[in-house]
Each structure stands twice: as C-alpha cells, then as structure tokens.
Design an enzyme around this catalytic site. Structure first.
Site, PDB file in Angstrom:
ATOM      1  N   HIS A  33       0.847  -1.191   0.000  1.00  0.00           N
ATOM      2  CA  HIS A  33       0.000   0.000   0.000  1.00  0.00           C
ATOM      3  C   HIS A  33       0.888   1.250   0.000  1.00  0.00           C
ATOM      4  O   HIS A  33       2.094   1.162   0.165  1.00  0.00           O
ATOM      5  CB  HIS A  33      -0.827   0.081   1.290  1.00  0.00           C
ATOM      6  N   GLU A 115       2.510  -0.765   4.391  1.00  0.00           N
ATOM      7  CA  GLU A 115       2.321   0.587   3.867  1.00  0.00           C
ATOM      8  C   GLU A 115       3.680   1.228   3.616  1.00  0.00           C
ATOM      9  O   GLU A 115       4.571   1.149   4.461  1.00  0.00           O
ATOM     10  CB  GLU A 115       1.570   1.460   4.880  1.00  0.00           C
ATOM     11  N   HIS A 154      -2.391  -2.990  -3.443  1.00  0.00           N
ATOM     12  CA  HIS A 154      -3.770  -2.817  -2.982  1.00  0.00           C
ATOM     13  C   HIS A 154      -4.706  -2.713  -4.185  1.00  0.00           C
ATOM     14  O   HIS A 154      -5.818  -3.223  -4.171  1.00  0.00           O
ATOM     15  CB  HIS A 154      -3.848  -1.566  -2.104  1.00  0.00           C
ATOM     16  N   ASP A 164      -3.270   2.343  -4.974  1.00  0.00           N
ATOM     17  CA  ASP A 164      -1.931   2.213  -4.409  1.00  0.00           C
ATOM     18  C   ASP A 164      -1.371   0.797  -4.584  1.00  0.00           C
ATOM     19  O   ASP A 164      -2.149  -0.141  -4.658  1.00  0.00           O
ATOM     20  CB  ASP A 164      -1.927   2.632  -2.930  1.00  0.00           C
TER      21      ASP A 164
END
Length: 181
Positions: A33, A115, A154, A164
């Site tokens: 992400h 992330e 994602h 993303d």
C-alpha cells in the site's frame, strides 16, 4: 528476523485496530500500500496516530474526515527506510477493506499489509526499497505460502476502489531485489 510475529528490526507501536484471524488460516498474501498524512506530505507521527486511533482532528483540516476511521497495517516503511510495526503478523490488520484475490474474498483474513509512506505519483526512496526487500524476504521465509505471485498491490485486490501503491512503484526493481537474494 521475525520472532513471535514481530519483526525484530522494527519499532513496535501496537495498534488495537486488529483482531484474530479466522481459525486455521494460512498467511499467504503480501499486500503493498501507500499512505501519506496529510496527503502528499511526508514525515511526522500522523500515520502512527492514525493507525492507533490517536489522530487529533484539530492538527490538520484533512484529519477531520478520517480521524474516526479504524484501520491499520502490519507495517509502515517510512521515507528513510525505518520500519514501524503496528500489528503482529499472526493477527488480522485492517488494511485491505473490501477485497478479493484469485476468487478468495476478505484478503485481511490471509494477508499481511505493508504501507509505504508515499503517494501514487511520487517516487519511493532507495531506503524504502531496501527495507521492503528485507521485510519481504523475512516474511517469505516465515510464511512460505507468500510466493512472488502472491505479492500484490492494494489496487490488485480492490480494483476500481484503490490505486496504491501507484504508478510510481517500481515492481520490476522490487521483484529483482527479491529474486537476487
């Protein structure tokens, strides 16, 4: 190295935005992400606060629209490569939302969410790629069902809803880092 579902080289900043995975779940997917708070701004502690339910809506106008949202990821890789872990890998982080991979819904049940501090259209740093390589290899060793074909963005598991890690993420570079080690 991963011990007791925690990356030993990460800063551990625990979040309550997680729960138990369904029984007998095989962790078999890695989802990449991106996030920046406020959007397209880097640095600071806002992402940590967001993933732990401590984001103060008075700190930035954008935060008034998100501060009540309960989401998390297993790890965040900051621009300097520093890794922060929020959720043990054995637990279900709330990162994927409505999602599906190869006909299997609810990707949070069987995935690990990472992330990158970034934005779809801005290049990621060399330090982030190195840390993502280190983390990915540790995850693949600990959870062998995570193969190269089961590392996705994602956008791949929530097409039309998410974009993303974005066009600036260099998948070729990243995959080369995984097969060259």
């Amino acid at each position: 190295m991963i011990k007791q579902a925690i990356l030993t080289q990460a800063e551990y900043y625990p979040s309550t935005h997680c729960d138990d995975r369904p029984e007998n779940t095989d962790i078999s997917l890695l989802v990449i992400h991106n996030i920046s708070l406020p959007p397209n701004e880097f640095g600071g502690e806002y992402i940590k606060y967001f993933f732990t339910g401590k984001l103060n809506p008075e700190l930035h106008p954008y935060f008034t629209s998100i501060y009540k949202i309960r989401v998390s990821a297993h790890c965040l890789i900051q621009r300097d490569g520093h890794i922060v872990q929020f959720v043990p890998f054995s637990k279900r982080a709330w990162h994927a939302g409505i999602s599906s991979f190869q006909g299997q819904n609810r990707c949070n049940d069987f995935s690990i969410g990472v992330e990158l501090e970034g934005a779809d259209h801005l290049p990621y740093t060399d330090e982030q790629y190195r840390s993502l390589q280190h983390l990915s290899l540790a995850l693949k060793q600990t959870y062998p069902a995570i193969t190269l074909g089961r590392i996705v963005g994602h956008n791949d598991i929530a097409p039309g809803r998410k974009t993303d890690p974005g066009i600036s993420f260099d998948w070729t570079r990243y995959r080369q880092l995984l097969i060259c080690k």
